[in-house]
Design a protein around this motif. Structure first.
Motif, PDB file in Angstrom:
ATOM      1  N   THR A  30       0.835  -1.196   0.000  1.00 46.48           N
ATOM      2  CA  THR A  30       0.000   0.000   0.000  1.00 46.48           C
ATOM      3  C   THR A  30       0.869   1.244   0.000  1.00 46.48           C
ATOM      4  O   THR A  30       0.636   2.191  -0.758  1.00 46.48           O
ATOM      5  N   MET A  31       1.886   1.244   0.847  1.00 47.97           N
ATOM      6  CA  MET A  31       2.806   2.371   0.915  1.00 47.97           C
ATOM      7  C   MET A  31       3.519   2.572  -0.420  1.00 47.97           C
ATOM      8  O   MET A  31       3.619   3.703  -0.913  1.00 47.97           O
ATOM      9  N   ASP A  32       3.985   1.494  -1.007  1.00 48.62           N
ATOM     10  CA  ASP A  32       4.663   1.580  -2.306  1.00 48.62           C
ATOM     11  C   ASP A  32       3.747   2.176  -3.370  1.00 48.62           C
ATOM     12  O   ASP A  32       4.169   2.990  -4.189  1.00 48.62           O
ATOM     13  N   ALA A  33       2.481   1.784  -3.340  1.00 47.93           N
ATOM     14  CA  ALA A  33       1.521   2.294  -4.322  1.00 47.93           C
ATOM     15  C   ALA A  33       1.317   3.796  -4.153  1.00 47.93           C
ATOM     16  O   ALA A  33       1.281   4.540  -5.142  1.00 47.93           O
ATOM     17  N   TRP A  34       1.200   4.274  -2.915  1.00 47.70           N
ATOM     18  CA  TRP A  34       0.995   5.705  -2.707  1.00 47.70           C
ATOM     19  C   TRP A  34       2.235   6.500  -3.064  1.00 47.70           C
ATOM     20  O   TRP A  34       2.134   7.603  -3.616  1.00 47.70           O
ATOM     21  N   ALA A  40       4.162  10.024  -9.659  1.00 48.38           N
ATOM     22  CA  ALA A  40       3.517  10.223 -10.959  1.00 48.38           C
ATOM     23  C   ALA A  40       2.674  11.493 -11.024  1.00 48.38           C
ATOM     24  O   ALA A  40       2.568  12.106 -12.081  1.00 48.38           O
ATOM     25  N   GLY A  41       2.080  11.892  -9.907  1.00 44.05           N
ATOM     26  CA  GLY A  41       1.144  13.007  -9.974  1.00 44.05           C
ATOM     27  C   GLY A  41       1.221  14.015  -8.859  1.00 44.05           C
ATOM     28  O   GLY A  41       0.294  14.779  -8.651  1.00 44.05           O
ATOM     29  N   SER A  42       2.301  14.022  -8.100  1.00 38.72           N
ATOM     30  CA  SER A  42       2.498  14.961  -7.004  1.00 38.72           C
ATOM     31  C   SER A  42       1.299  14.926  -6.059  1.00 38.72           C
ATOM     32  O   SER A  42       0.777  13.860  -5.775  1.00 38.72           O
ATOM     33  N   GLU A  43       0.872  16.080  -5.564  1.00 33.77           N
ATOM     34  CA  GLU A  43      -0.239  16.123  -4.603  1.00 33.77           C
ATOM     35  C   GLU A  43      -1.522  15.566  -5.195  1.00 33.77           C
ATOM     36  O   GLU A  43      -2.326  14.963  -4.495  1.00 33.77           O
ATOM     37  N   ARG A  44      -1.716  15.749  -6.470  1.00 35.23           N
ATOM     38  CA  ARG A  44      -2.911  15.225  -7.142  1.00 35.23           C
ATOM     39  C   ARG A  44      -2.955  13.700  -7.031  1.00 35.23           C
ATOM     40  O   ARG A  44      -4.021  13.112  -6.870  1.00 35.23           O
ATOM     41  N   GLY A  45      -1.794  13.064  -7.106  1.00 34.91           N
ATOM     42  CA  GLY A  45      -1.732  11.619  -6.976  1.00 34.91           C
ATOM     43  C   GLY A  45      -2.157  11.132  -5.604  1.00 34.91           C
ATOM     44  O   GLY A  45      -2.741  10.066  -5.463  1.00 34.91           O
TER      45      GLY A  45
END
Length: 59
Positions: A30-34, A40-45
């Motif tokens: 889960t941590m790796d995914a976030w 990939a998308g900064s705060e938007r991600g």
């Protein structure tokens, strides 16, 4: 979103991955995914709560 931001901040402090996961109470995948979403998308991600495996939404 606070947990996701904390993951990113601890990672920026060069903390060990297993330490970050234990500290925020999430599993390593889960941590790796976030972290990947943030990369990939900064705060938007971090704000996007859709399926992590799908990448960023088009919104």
């Amino acid at each position: 979103m606070a947990t996701r931001a904390r993951i990113v901040l601890l990672h920026a402090e060069s903390r060990q991955m297993k330490e970050i996961a234990a500290s925020v109470g999430v599993l390593r995948p889960t941590m790796d995914a976030w972290l990947a979403r943030f990369t990939a998308g900064s705060e938007r991600g971090l704000a996007c709560a859709r399926n992590l495996a799908d990448g960023l939404s088009s919104r």
